[in-house]
Design an enzyme around this catalytic site. Sequence first.
Site, PDB file in Angstrom:
ATOM      1  N   ARG A   5       0.832  -1.202   0.000  1.00  0.00           N
ATOM      2  CA  ARG A   5       0.000   0.000   0.000  1.00  0.00           C
ATOM      3  C   ARG A   5       0.863   1.247   0.000  1.00  0.00           C
ATOM      4  O   ARG A   5       2.004   1.234   0.455  1.00  0.00           O
ATOM      5  CB  ARG A   5      -0.896   0.031   1.233  1.00  0.00           C
ATOM      6  CG  ARG A   5      -1.915  -1.081   1.216  1.00  0.00           C
ATOM      7  CD  ARG A   5      -2.691  -1.109   2.503  1.00  0.00           C
ATOM      8  NE  ARG A   5      -1.762  -1.478   3.573  1.00  0.00           N
ATOM      9  CZ  ARG A   5      -2.030  -1.362   4.855  1.00  0.00           C
ATOM     10  NH1 ARG A   5      -3.161  -0.847   5.258  1.00  0.00           N
ATOM     11  NH2 ARG A   5      -1.150  -1.734   5.759  1.00  0.00           N
ATOM     12  N   ARG A  61       2.120   4.251 -16.587  1.00  0.00           N
ATOM     13  CA  ARG A  61       2.447   4.107 -18.012  1.00  0.00           C
ATOM     14  C   ARG A  61       3.677   4.946 -18.349  1.00  0.00           C
ATOM     15  O   ARG A  61       4.546   4.522 -19.108  1.00  0.00           O
ATOM     16  CB  ARG A  61       1.256   4.520 -18.880  1.00  0.00           C
ATOM     17  CG  ARG A  61       0.020   3.683 -18.670  1.00  0.00           C
ATOM     18  CD  ARG A  61       0.164   2.302 -19.270  1.00  0.00           C
ATOM     19  NE  ARG A  61      -1.060   1.547 -19.072  1.00  0.00           N
ATOM     20  CZ  ARG A  61      -1.115   0.374 -18.473  1.00  0.00           C
ATOM     21  NH1 ARG A  61      -0.023  -0.192 -18.010  1.00  0.00           N
ATOM     22  NH2 ARG A  61      -2.259  -0.262 -18.334  1.00  0.00           N
ATOM     23  N   CYS A  72      -8.168   2.683 -12.047  1.00  0.00           N
ATOM     24  CA  CYS A  72      -8.393   3.862 -11.213  1.00  0.00           C
ATOM     25  C   CYS A  72      -9.820   3.837 -10.683  1.00  0.00           C
ATOM     26  O   CYS A  72     -10.737   3.391 -11.374  1.00  0.00           O
ATOM     27  CB  CYS A  72      -8.211   5.150 -12.012  1.00  0.00           C
ATOM     28  SG  CYS A  72      -6.533   5.492 -12.513  1.00  0.00           S
ATOM     29  N   GLU A  75     -11.880   7.404  -4.447  1.00  0.00           N
ATOM     30  CA  GLU A  75     -11.881   7.100  -3.015  1.00  0.00           C
ATOM     31  C   GLU A  75     -13.220   7.535  -2.414  1.00  0.00           C
ATOM     32  O   GLU A  75     -13.852   8.468  -2.897  1.00  0.00           O
ATOM     33  CB  GLU A  75     -10.721   7.861  -2.341  1.00  0.00           C
ATOM     34  CG  GLU A  75     -10.498   7.528  -0.910  1.00  0.00           C
ATOM     35  CD  GLU A  75      -9.948   6.128  -0.688  1.00  0.00           C
ATOM     36  OE1 GLU A  75     -10.233   5.578   0.386  1.00  0.00           O
ATOM     37  OE2 GLU A  75      -9.250   5.592  -1.563  1.00  0.00           O
ATOM     38  N   ARG A  87      -4.029   7.137  -3.567  1.00  0.00           N
ATOM     39  CA  ARG A  87      -3.638   5.900  -2.888  1.00  0.00           C
ATOM     40  C   ARG A  87      -3.383   4.831  -3.944  1.00  0.00           C
ATOM     41  O   ARG A  87      -4.001   4.847  -5.013  1.00  0.00           O
ATOM     42  CB  ARG A  87      -4.758   5.427  -1.954  1.00  0.00           C
ATOM     43  CG  ARG A  87      -4.969   6.307  -0.746  1.00  0.00           C
ATOM     44  CD  ARG A  87      -6.218   5.860   0.018  1.00  0.00           C
ATOM     45  NE  ARG A  87      -6.419   6.542   1.271  1.00  0.00           N
ATOM     46  CZ  ARG A  87      -7.014   7.718   1.410  1.00  0.00           C
ATOM     47  NH1 ARG A  87      -7.458   8.362   0.345  1.00  0.00           N
ATOM     48  NH2 ARG A  87      -7.166   8.258   2.610  1.00  0.00           N
ATOM     49  N   TYR A 105       4.094   5.892   2.574  1.00  0.00           N
ATOM     50  CA  TYR A 105       3.184   7.028   2.746  1.00  0.00           C
ATOM     51  C   TYR A 105       4.035   8.287   2.726  1.00  0.00           C
ATOM     52  O   TYR A 105       4.916   8.455   3.568  1.00  0.00           O
ATOM     53  CB  TYR A 105       2.399   6.901   4.054  1.00  0.00           C
ATOM     54  CG  TYR A 105       1.428   5.752   4.001  1.00  0.00           C
ATOM     55  CD1 TYR A 105       0.102   5.965   3.629  1.00  0.00           C
ATOM     56  CD2 TYR A 105       1.830   4.456   4.266  1.00  0.00           C
ATOM     57  CE1 TYR A 105      -0.790   4.916   3.540  1.00  0.00           C
ATOM     58  CE2 TYR A 105       0.945   3.399   4.175  1.00  0.00           C
ATOM     59  CZ  TYR A 105      -0.353   3.634   3.811  1.00  0.00           C
ATOM     60  OH  TYR A 105      -1.233   2.586   3.712  1.00  0.00           O
ATOM     61  N   ARG A 113      -1.183   6.621   8.016  1.00  0.00           N
ATOM     62  CA  ARG A 113      -0.608   5.455   8.691  1.00  0.00           C
ATOM     63  C   ARG A 113       0.762   5.817   9.270  1.00  0.00           C
ATOM     64  O   ARG A 113       1.792   5.373   8.769  1.00  0.00           O
ATOM     65  CB  ARG A 113      -0.472   4.282   7.715  1.00  0.00           C
ATOM     66  CG  ARG A 113      -1.746   3.614   7.292  1.00  0.00           C
ATOM     67  CD  ARG A 113      -2.540   2.995   8.451  1.00  0.00           C
ATOM     68  NE  ARG A 113      -1.825   2.037   9.258  1.00  0.00           N
ATOM     69  CZ  ARG A 113      -1.863   0.715   9.100  1.00  0.00           C
ATOM     70  NH1 ARG A 113      -2.602   0.195   8.136  1.00  0.00           N
ATOM     71  NH2 ARG A 113      -1.185  -0.068   9.895  1.00  0.00           N
TER      72      ARG A 113
END
Length: 124
Positions: A5, A61, A72, A75, A87, A105, A113
């Site tokens: 992530r 790409r 895609c 959120e 994200r 992150y 996080r």
Amino acid sequence: MRAVRGAIQVDRDDPVEVMDATRLLLQEIIEANSLVPDDLVSILFTATPDLRSGFPARAARDLGLTDVPLMCAQEMDVDGGLPRTVRVLVTAETPLPRDRVRHVYLGGARALRPDLAQPMAGAR
């Protein structure tokens, strides 16, 4: 196979800024986990609803990841959520055990996080 992530927050909804930030995030994830393009199974990108200037997947790409399946999505728009955030969820073939996977992150997204966020070379 492991999932990695990551997230990054941008200052404004500008296509160049979103692409540059997403490229940086992907590069940091790949480097932090010693991945090569052939390791990548797929990448899911999400962007908060206030980012509308372009598709974050385009950054992959631009990095030459032309045969990796990308998707895609928007959120969830949750009150109090971190704005202007991209994200990613990278699925990769790697021998790393789960506890050795490095999630990334960057910038303001470190707040999402803090337990996983670590300073990275070139981090924003």
